[in-house]
Design an enzyme around this catalytic site. Structure first.
Site, PDB file in Angstrom:
ATOM      1  N   LYS A  13      17.783  -8.489  28.264  1.00  0.00           N
ATOM      2  CA  LYS A  13      18.043  -7.266  28.950  1.00  0.00           C
ATOM      3  C   LYS A  13      18.598  -5.989  28.111  1.00  0.00           C
ATOM      4  CE  LYS A  13      21.316  -8.799  31.680  1.00  0.00           C
ATOM      5  NZ  LYS A  13      21.396 -10.198  31.314  1.00  0.00           N
ATOM      6  N   ARG A  88      27.441  -7.538  39.026  1.00  0.00           N
ATOM      7  CA  ARG A  88      27.077  -8.953  38.490  1.00  0.00           C
ATOM      8  C   ARG A  88      27.477  -9.951  39.759  1.00  0.00           C
ATOM      9  NH1 ARG A  88      26.958  -8.865  32.658  1.00  0.00           N
ATOM     10  NH2 ARG A  88      26.651 -10.897  31.804  1.00  0.00           N
ATOM     11  N   ARG A 127      21.337 -16.985  19.036  1.00  0.00           N
ATOM     12  CA  ARG A 127      21.574 -15.428  18.825  1.00  0.00           C
ATOM     13  C   ARG A 127      22.632 -15.239  17.905  1.00  0.00           C
ATOM     14  NH1 ARG A 127      22.202 -11.770  23.976  1.00  0.00           N
ATOM     15  NH2 ARG A 127      24.264 -12.937  24.264  1.00  0.00           N
ATOM     16  N   ARG A 160      28.476 -14.579  18.830  1.00  0.00           N
ATOM     17  CA  ARG A 160      29.390 -14.237  19.776  1.00  0.00           C
ATOM     18  C   ARG A 160      30.063 -15.474  20.277  1.00  0.00           C
ATOM     19  NH1 ARG A 160      26.314 -10.547  24.212  1.00  0.00           N
ATOM     20  NH2 ARG A 160      27.631 -11.610  25.616  1.00  0.00           N
ATOM     21  N   ARG A 171      28.381 -19.831  31.612  1.00  0.00           N
ATOM     22  CA  ARG A 171      27.817 -18.579  31.811  1.00  0.00           C
ATOM     23  C   ARG A 171      26.606 -18.810  32.813  1.00  0.00           C
ATOM     24  NH1 ARG A 171      26.522 -16.001  26.289  1.00  0.00           N
ATOM     25  NH2 ARG A 171      26.115 -14.103  27.487  1.00  0.00           N
TER      26      ARG A 171
HETATM   27  P1  AMP Z   1      26.933  -9.348  28.868  1.00  0.00           P
HETATM   28  O1  AMP Z   1      27.018  -8.581  27.361  1.00  0.00           O
HETATM   29  O2  AMP Z   1      26.432  -8.597  29.643  1.00  0.00           O
HETATM   30  O3  AMP Z   1      26.323 -10.733  28.546  1.00  0.00           O
HETATM   31  O4  AMP Z   1      28.393  -9.537  29.152  1.00  0.00           O
HETATM   32  C1  AMP Z   1      29.401 -10.493  28.524  1.00  0.00           C
HETATM   33  C2  AMP Z   1      30.501 -10.904  29.170  1.00  0.00           C
HETATM   34  O5  AMP Z   1      31.331  -9.476  29.525  1.00  0.00           O
HETATM   35  C3  AMP Z   1      30.383 -11.464  30.491  1.00  0.00           C
HETATM   36  O6  AMP Z   1      29.834 -12.802  30.202  1.00  0.00           O
HETATM   37  C4  AMP Z   1      31.574 -11.084  31.305  1.00  0.00           C
HETATM   38  O7  AMP Z   1      32.665 -11.899  31.077  1.00  0.00           O
HETATM   39  C5  AMP Z   1      31.732  -9.624  30.800  1.00  0.00           C
HETATM   40  N1  AMP Z   1      31.210  -8.796  31.899  1.00  0.00           N
HETATM   41  C6  AMP Z   1      30.120  -7.777  31.389  1.00  0.00           C
HETATM   42  N2  AMP Z   1      29.603  -7.391  32.538  1.00  0.00           N
HETATM   43  C7  AMP Z   1      30.516  -7.633  33.719  1.00  0.00           C
HETATM   44  C8  AMP Z   1      30.309  -7.435  35.062  1.00  0.00           C
HETATM   45  N3  AMP Z   1      29.563  -6.640  35.568  1.00  0.00           N
HETATM   46  N4  AMP Z   1      31.579  -8.115  35.624  1.00  0.00           N
HETATM   47  C9  AMP Z   1      32.408  -8.755  35.345  1.00  0.00           C
HETATM   48  N5  AMP Z   1      32.504  -9.275  33.932  1.00  0.00           N
HETATM   49  C10 AMP Z   1      31.497  -8.588  33.115  1.00  0.00           C
END
Ligand code: AMP
Length: 213
Positions: A13, A88, A127, A160, A171
């Site tokens: 994404k 989410r 990654r 990460r 996740r």
């Molecule tokens: P991402 O980079 O989108 O994979 O997000 C990494 C982490 O950030 C997720 O696993 C959550 O812990 C937190 N996070 C990102 N977006 C959200 C969201 N909309 N609601 C809650 N936690 C989020």
């Protein structure tokens, strides 16, 4: 264009968001990126978010919703935006709906990226991210010329914490339980477009643009 990207972690994404944001001249708003910037800057928000993120859990809605609502008031989001990683869960989707109804700026589309779990695990566990410029690479599929060093800027590559294999399973579970329900939510409002997240980055970008026409 007011657009949301939905899909499991590792679906690409973020990569496609950069492309689409430039194509439609709209800001790319990634909640994950905002949290990571706050962690790097050691802000209060970063400190709070870190424990949830490292475990692969969602940061509480009370924090995330206000952060997004505030971001959407910035000038660059007035004529459209691309949300990557938000909403989410259903409560976030309801919150966003209310915010957008208030400003009379409804969503145009929700683009879903589809990918099998086995492929997600392969992608996430290999990654790597550059500490300098944030570019991503992969130890097998997109290996840097020098191991551990970013091809683009020479920065140090790191994994990460939430890409550790022990966290990926959580996740995926969080995605299935909390995020997948928003796919039907947007399907029933007629906004959902679905594309495959398998293949060349440029082919997926072309499918994404075609789906949004
Ligand atoms: P991402 O980079 O989108 O994979 O997000 C990494 C982490 O950030 C997720 O696993 C959550 O812990 C937190 N996070 C990102 N977006 C959200 C969201 N909309 N609601 C809650 N936690 C989020």
């Amino acid at each position: 264009m007011r657009l949301i990207l939905v899909g499991p972690p590792g679906a690409g994404k973020g990569t496609q968001a950069v492309h689409l944001a430039s194509h439609f001249s709209i800001p790319h708003i990634s909640t994950g990126d905002i949290f990571r910037l706050n962690i790097k800057g050691e802000t209060e928000l970063g400190l709070l978010a870190k424990s949830y993120m490292d475990a692969g859990n969602l940061v509480p809605d009370s924090v995330t919703n206000d952060m997004v609502a505030d971001r959407l008031t910035h000038d660059d989001a007035k004529s459209g935006f691309l949300l990557d990683g938000y909403p989410r869960n259903i409560d976030q989707a309801d919150f966003l709906k209310a915010v957008l109804e208030k400003s009379n700026t409804p969503l145009d589309a929700v683009l879903e990226f589809k990918l099998e779990n086995a492929e997600i695990i392969k992608r996430l566990s290999g990654r790597r991210v550059c500490r300098g410029c944030g570019a991503t690479s992969h130890v097998i599929f997109d290996a840097p010329k020098v191991s551990g060093i970013c091809d683009s800027c020479g920065g140090e590559l790191y994994q990460r914490p939430d890409d550790a294999e022990s966290v990926i399973a959580n996740r995926l579970a969080v995605y299935a339980e909390q995020t997948e329900p928003i796919i039907n939510y947007y399907k029933s409002s007629g906004l959902l477009k679905t594309i495959s997240a398998v293949g060349d980055v440029s082919d997926i970008a072309a499918s994404a643009i075609a789906a949004l026409k």
